[in-house]
Design an enzyme around this catalytic site. Sequence first.
Site, PDB file in Angstrom:
ATOM      1  N   HIS A  72      15.212  28.655  -5.602  1.00  0.00           N
ATOM      2  CA  HIS A  72      14.595  28.856  -4.291  1.00  0.00           C
ATOM      3  C   HIS A  72      14.123  27.529  -3.746  1.00  0.00           C
ATOM      4  O   HIS A  72      13.647  26.667  -4.481  1.00  0.00           O
ATOM      5  CB  HIS A  72      13.427  29.851  -4.362  1.00  0.00           C
ATOM      6  CG  HIS A  72      12.431  29.588  -5.441  1.00  0.00           C
ATOM      7  ND1 HIS A  72      12.673  29.876  -6.773  1.00  0.00           N
ATOM      8  CD2 HIS A  72      11.180  29.070  -5.397  1.00  0.00           C
ATOM      9  CE1 HIS A  72      11.610  29.541  -7.488  1.00  0.00           C
ATOM     10  NE2 HIS A  72      10.703  29.037  -6.676  1.00  0.00           N
ATOM     11  N   LEU A  73      14.267  27.400  -2.441  1.00  0.00           N
ATOM     12  CA  LEU A  73      13.767  26.233  -1.722  1.00  0.00           C
ATOM     13  C   LEU A  73      12.538  26.676  -0.939  1.00  0.00           C
ATOM     14  O   LEU A  73      12.627  27.592  -0.116  1.00  0.00           O
ATOM     15  CB  LEU A  73      14.847  25.713  -0.764  1.00  0.00           C
ATOM     16  CG  LEU A  73      14.449  24.518   0.099  1.00  0.00           C
ATOM     17  CD1 LEU A  73      14.202  23.277  -0.758  1.00  0.00           C
ATOM     18  CD2 LEU A  73      15.543  24.231   1.133  1.00  0.00           C
ATOM     19  N   HIS A  74      11.389  26.072  -1.245  1.00  0.00           N
ATOM     20  CA  HIS A  74      10.176  26.322  -0.461  1.00  0.00           C
ATOM     21  C   HIS A  74      10.279  25.507   0.824  1.00  0.00           C
ATOM     22  O   HIS A  74      10.567  24.301   0.779  1.00  0.00           O
ATOM     23  CB  HIS A  74       8.931  25.817  -1.200  1.00  0.00           C
ATOM     24  CG  HIS A  74       8.622  26.487  -2.499  1.00  0.00           C
ATOM     25  ND1 HIS A  74       7.627  27.422  -2.646  1.00  0.00           N
ATOM     26  CD2 HIS A  74       9.154  26.333  -3.744  1.00  0.00           C
ATOM     27  CE1 HIS A  74       7.546  27.815  -3.912  1.00  0.00           C
ATOM     28  NE2 HIS A  74       8.474  27.163  -4.594  1.00  0.00           N
ATOM     29  N   ASP A  83       6.764  33.623   1.548  1.00  0.00           N
ATOM     30  CA  ASP A  83       6.119  33.545   0.232  1.00  0.00           C
ATOM     31  C   ASP A  83       4.889  34.457   0.223  1.00  0.00           C
ATOM     32  O   ASP A  83       4.118  34.505   1.179  1.00  0.00           O
ATOM     33  CB  ASP A  83       5.708  32.092  -0.072  1.00  0.00           C
ATOM     34  CG  ASP A  83       5.395  31.890  -1.544  1.00  0.00           C
ATOM     35  OD1 ASP A  83       6.151  31.182  -2.223  1.00  0.00           O
ATOM     36  OD2 ASP A  83       4.381  32.468  -2.033  1.00  0.00           O
ATOM     37  N   ILE A  84       4.705  35.156  -0.874  1.00  0.00           N
ATOM     38  CA  ILE A  84       3.612  36.134  -0.967  1.00  0.00           C
ATOM     39  C   ILE A  84       2.243  35.446  -1.071  1.00  0.00           C
ATOM     40  O   ILE A  84       1.224  36.045  -0.736  1.00  0.00           O
ATOM     41  CB  ILE A  84       3.868  37.068  -2.178  1.00  0.00           C
ATOM     42  CG1 ILE A  84       3.187  38.413  -1.985  1.00  0.00           C
ATOM     43  CG2 ILE A  84       3.453  36.420  -3.482  1.00  0.00           C
ATOM     44  CD1 ILE A  84       3.696  39.485  -2.947  1.00  0.00           C
ATOM     45  N   ASN A 103      11.287  23.635  -7.421  1.00  0.00           N
ATOM     46  CA  ASN A 103      10.799  23.399  -8.774  1.00  0.00           C
ATOM     47  C   ASN A 103      11.853  23.888  -9.761  1.00  0.00           C
ATOM     48  O   ASN A 103      12.498  24.913  -9.512  1.00  0.00           O
ATOM     49  CB  ASN A 103       9.500  24.165  -8.995  1.00  0.00           C
ATOM     50  CG  ASN A 103       8.390  23.709  -8.061  1.00  0.00           C
ATOM     51  OD1 ASN A 103       8.191  22.512  -7.874  1.00  0.00           O
ATOM     52  ND2 ASN A 103       7.687  24.649  -7.455  1.00  0.00           N
ATOM     53  N   GLN A 159       8.419  25.691 -12.702  1.00  0.00           N
ATOM     54  CA  GLN A 159       9.084  26.793 -11.984  1.00  0.00           C
ATOM     55  C   GLN A 159       8.593  28.129 -12.528  1.00  0.00           C
ATOM     56  O   GLN A 159       8.606  28.361 -13.730  1.00  0.00           O
ATOM     57  CB  GLN A 159      10.608  26.672 -12.195  1.00  0.00           C
ATOM     58  CG  GLN A 159      11.421  27.734 -11.490  1.00  0.00           C
ATOM     59  CD  GLN A 159      12.919  27.541 -11.710  1.00  0.00           C
ATOM     60  OE1 GLN A 159      13.341  26.744 -12.561  1.00  0.00           O
ATOM     61  NE2 GLN A 159      13.729  28.254 -10.963  1.00  0.00           N
TER      62      GLN A 159
END
Length: 123
Positions: free
Chosen positions: A107-109, A35-36, A94, A101
């Site tokens: 996407h799964l964090h 993640d950025i 989300n 979201q």
Amino acid sequence: MAYSYDPQNIFARILRGEIPNKTVVETAHTLVFHDIRPHAPVHVLAIPKGAYVNLDHFAAEASAEEIVDFHRTVAKVIADLGLAGETGYRGITNAGRDGMQEVPHYHLHILGGRLMGRLIDPA
Ligand code: AMP
């Protein structure tokens, strides 16, 4: 349910190679990258390569092969990042307005490396 997918979303652009990413692992159907704006010492995002907007879209319409590939890849990343077993981690996804979201590609964090606190921060 008819899902509408925006092919200009940032993760679609990452998948097309238009935007760089810090890849953790890539398989036939799945990409995992950092993640950025990390919220924890470990914060990676697992995404299917297919055009799915969120978890329920992916769960309802992805092929068995995509679903298995995604989850096996997530399991491998969790192990490789040292989060499996007692250490633990948090997986979050989300969806939509109430889920707040930002990027409309499923996407799964996966977050770890510190105590995560309670699940929900009251608004
Ligand atoms: P969400 O609110 O669940 O849609 O989360 C979107 C996540 O994508 C956020 O944690 C962002 O920091 C992350 N993000 C946005 N753009 C990028 C990017 N170019 N590379 C990596 N992560 C990104």
